[in-house]
Design an enzyme around this catalytic site. Structure first.
Site, PDB file in Angstrom:
ATOM      1  CG  ASP A 115      -0.325   0.149   2.531  1.00  0.00           C
ATOM      2  OD1 ASP A 115       0.926   0.228   2.600  1.00  0.00           O
ATOM      3  OD2 ASP A 115      -1.058   0.208   3.534  1.00  0.00           O
TER       4      ASP A 115
ATOM      5  CB  CYS B 200       0.953  -2.569   4.873  1.00  0.00           C
ATOM      6  SG  CYS B 200       0.784  -3.666   6.294  1.00  0.00           S
TER       7      CYS B 200
ATOM      8  CB  THR C  38       1.874  -2.526  11.291  1.00  0.00           C
ATOM      9  OG1 THR C  38       0.675  -2.971  10.622  1.00  0.00           O
ATOM     10  CG2 THR C  38       1.632  -1.167  11.919  1.00  0.00           C
TER      11      THR C  38
ATOM     12  CG  HIS D  56      10.198 -24.977  12.109  1.00  0.00           C
ATOM     13  ND1 HIS D  56      10.224 -24.943  13.482  1.00  0.00           N
ATOM     14  CD2 HIS D  56      11.354 -25.595  11.728  1.00  0.00           C
ATOM     15  CE1 HIS D  56      11.330 -25.527  13.925  1.00  0.00           C
ATOM     16  NE2 HIS D  56      12.049 -25.914  12.881  1.00  0.00           N
TER      17      HIS D  56
ATOM     18  CG  HIS E 164       8.211 -28.837  10.850  1.00  0.00           C
ATOM     19  ND1 HIS E 164       7.821 -28.149  11.983  1.00  0.00           N
ATOM     20  CD2 HIS E 164       9.532 -29.107  11.021  1.00  0.00           C
ATOM     21  CE1 HIS E 164       8.858 -27.996  12.792  1.00  0.00           C
ATOM     22  NE2 HIS E 164       9.907 -28.577  12.229  1.00  0.00           N
TER      23      HIS E 164
HETATM   24  C1  RB5 Z   1      -2.079   2.460   6.589  1.00  0.00           C
HETATM   25  O1  RB5 Z   1      -2.195   3.641   7.277  1.00  0.00           O
HETATM   26  C2  RB5 Z   1      -1.847   1.290   7.540  1.00  0.00           C
HETATM   27  O2  RB5 Z   1      -2.982   1.081   8.291  1.00  0.00           O
HETATM   28  C3  RB5 Z   1      -1.447   0.064   6.754  1.00  0.00           C
HETATM   29  O3  RB5 Z   1      -0.284   0.347   6.028  1.00  0.00           O
HETATM   30  C4  RB5 Z   1      -1.121  -1.176   7.556  1.00  0.00           C
HETATM   31  O4  RB5 Z   1      -0.170  -0.946   8.536  1.00  0.00           O
HETATM   32  C5  RB5 Z   1      -2.270  -1.940   8.056  1.00  0.00           C
HETATM   33  O5  RB5 Z   1      -2.136  -2.941   8.759  1.00  0.00           O
END
Ligand code: RB5
Length: 148
Positions: A8, A65, A67, A98, A134
């Site tokens: 994203d 993304c 996080t 694994h 596994h």
């Molecule tokens: C975008 O602001 C953020 O929410 C997205 O990049 C991501 O971290 C979602 O889990």
């Protein structure tokens, strides 16, 4: 190896650096977007990459993304997709050996390009151990609680 990649807006810069690096090393890249830092919705890219991997048109997937959490959640809705959020080489190694993870997820706010490059090298270069225990556990992931 065919690698589908997606990000994203928050993961765009890291995804671009990863794409160039993988192309430099001869990987065949299917870039599922996004194409700019304009705000967009991460599930769109997670679904495209996970479909490619689960459907067999890509051997591995890379998702980025902010996080890494939303991408992981969305990708893991696809049967046959095993997306692993990795913050270091050790978790990437075990994700492959694994868990037979076929998609790696990065959180761009925690992972620099230099770290991602090292982590990817481990992820793309490691193999599933294929031990009975596994393999059995992975079968149980897909069984979603049914007795296998
Ligand atoms: C975008 O602001 C953020 O929410 C997205 O990049 C991501 O971290 C979602 O889990």
């Amino acid at each position: 190896m065919r690698v589908a990649i997606g990000a994203d807006h928050a993961g765009f810069d890291l995804k671009e650096e990863i794409r160039l690096e993988l192309e430099k090393h001869g990987y065949t890249i299917n870039d599922c977007g996004c194409a700019s830092k304009d705000s967009t919705d991460y599930p769109e890219y997670a679904h495209q990459v996970a479909s490619a991997v689960a459907g067999g048109t890509a051997d591995r997937g890379v998702l980025v993304c902010s996080t890494g959490l939303g991408m992981s959640m969305a990708a893991n809705r696809h049967a046959g997709a095993r997306a692993a959020l990795c913050h270091n080489c050790d978790s990437a190694y075990f994700a492959r050996t694994h868990n037979d993870a076929n998609i790696i997820v990065f959180g761009a706010r925690y992972t620099t390009f230099l770290d991602a490059r090292a982590i990817l090298q481990v992820f793309l270069g490691s193999h599933f151990s294929a031990s009975e225990r596994h393999a059995r556990r992975i079968t149980k992931i897909d069984a979603c609680g049914e007795t296998v």
